[in-house]
Design an enzyme around this catalytic site. Structure first.
Site, mmCIF file in Angstrom:
data_model
loop_
_atom_site.group_PDB
_atom_site.id
_atom_site.type_symbol
_atom_site.label_atom_id
_atom_site.label_comp_id
_atom_site.label_asym_id
_atom_site.label_seq_id
_atom_site.Cartn_x
_atom_site.Cartn_y
_atom_site.Cartn_z
ATOM 1 N N GLY A 47 12.869 5.960 -7.815
ATOM 2 C CA GLY A 47 11.951 5.416 -8.799
ATOM 3 C C GLY A 47 10.733 6.287 -8.988
ATOM 4 O O GLY A 47 10.374 7.090 -8.120
ATOM 5 N N GLN A 52 2.204 8.475 -11.185
ATOM 6 C CA GLN A 52 2.618 9.560 -10.297
ATOM 7 C C GLN A 52 2.731 10.898 -11.029
ATOM 8 O O GLN A 52 2.764 11.946 -10.378
ATOM 9 C CB GLN A 52 3.948 9.229 -9.628
ATOM 10 N N CYS A 89 8.034 7.794 -0.514
ATOM 11 C CA CYS A 89 7.384 7.956 -1.812
ATOM 12 C C CYS A 89 7.470 9.417 -2.244
ATOM 13 O O CYS A 89 7.255 10.322 -1.433
ATOM 14 C CB CYS A 89 5.922 7.519 -1.701
ATOM 15 N N LEU A 90 7.741 9.624 -3.523
ATOM 16 C CA LEU A 90 7.812 10.988 -4.054
ATOM 17 C C LEU A 90 6.469 11.700 -3.978
ATOM 18 O O LEU A 90 6.412 12.922 -4.017
ATOM 19 C CB LEU A 90 8.309 10.958 -5.501
ATOM 20 N N HIS A 131 7.904 -1.603 -5.055
ATOM 21 C CA HIS A 131 7.268 -0.316 -4.735
ATOM 22 C C HIS A 131 6.697 0.320 -6.003
ATOM 23 O O HIS A 131 5.540 0.752 -6.023
ATOM 24 C CB HIS A 131 8.298 0.607 -4.075
ATOM 25 N N GLU A 132 7.497 0.375 -7.047
ATOM 26 C CA GLU A 132 7.052 1.039 -8.279
ATOM 27 C C GLU A 132 5.957 0.249 -8.992
ATOM 28 O O GLU A 132 5.007 0.837 -9.513
ATOM 29 C CB GLU A 132 8.230 1.306 -9.216
ATOM 30 N N HIS A 135 2.583 0.940 -7.625
ATOM 31 C CA HIS A 135 1.970 2.177 -8.146
ATOM 32 C C HIS A 135 1.131 1.900 -9.391
ATOM 33 O O HIS A 135 0.111 2.553 -9.613
ATOM 34 C CB HIS A 135 3.035 3.224 -8.500
#
Length: 170
Positions: A47, A52, A89-90, A131-132, A135
């Site tokens: 995701g 981000q 996380c990215l 999670h997303e 953000h």
């Protein structure tokens, strides 16, 4: 359409609340295309939220194994149960921690054309959604991580959670 740079932990944009998408058209389509291209630029990504890539808009893309899901202005309207599992996380590649989340979520969102829809998810999909959406509100998985350490997914190297939290609050 392009793959964009993912902002790392410590970038102040990751701590800001994203604004709603108010217009649907070429700019929104480009944003969703860029999010998709960035998500798929490397294997194993589940995701990505617009903040981000430096865009403070409430837009998310996910692929938790069953194909691309695009969410614009998503809002969780129901949740239940509990699960604890690893999250990464990215924006902090390679490191993961244990996070408690709802087992089930239901959300309302819009697609890229501005059409409303609902989505329900359980287990891993519910975890990805939460999670997303975090953000979009400037919340990172490390804010919810349990225990004193994060760990590197390949080497199992530990990093103190307090140090990561300091990094993310610059």
């Amino acid at each position: 359409m392009a793959s964009r740079t993912i902002l790392p932990f410590g970038d102040p944009i990751l701590r800001k609340k994203a604004r709603p998408v108010t217009e649907y058209g070429p700019r929104t389509e480009k944003l969703m295309d860029d999010l998709r291209d960035t998500l798929y630029a490397k294997e194993g990504r589940a995701g990505l939220a617009a903040p981000q890539i430096g865009i403070l808009r409430r837009a998310v893309v996910m692929d938790c194994g069953d194909g691309l899901i695009e969410l614009i202005n998503p809002e969780i309207v129901e949740s239940g149960g509990e699960q604890t599992g690893t999250e990464a996380c990215l924006s902090y590649p390679g490191f993961a921690g244990f996070v408690k989340r709802a087992q089930f979520v239901k959300l309302r969102a819009f697609n890229r054309k501005g059409e409303p829809f609902e989505l329900e998810g359980e287990g891993y999909l519910a975890r990805c959604i939460q999670h997303e959406l975090d953000h979009l509100d400037g919340v990172l998985f490390v804010d919810r991580a349990e225990g004193d350490y994060l760990f590197h997914e390949q080497t199992q190297q530990k990093v103190r959670l307090i140090d990561v939290l300091r990094l993310t609050n610059q």
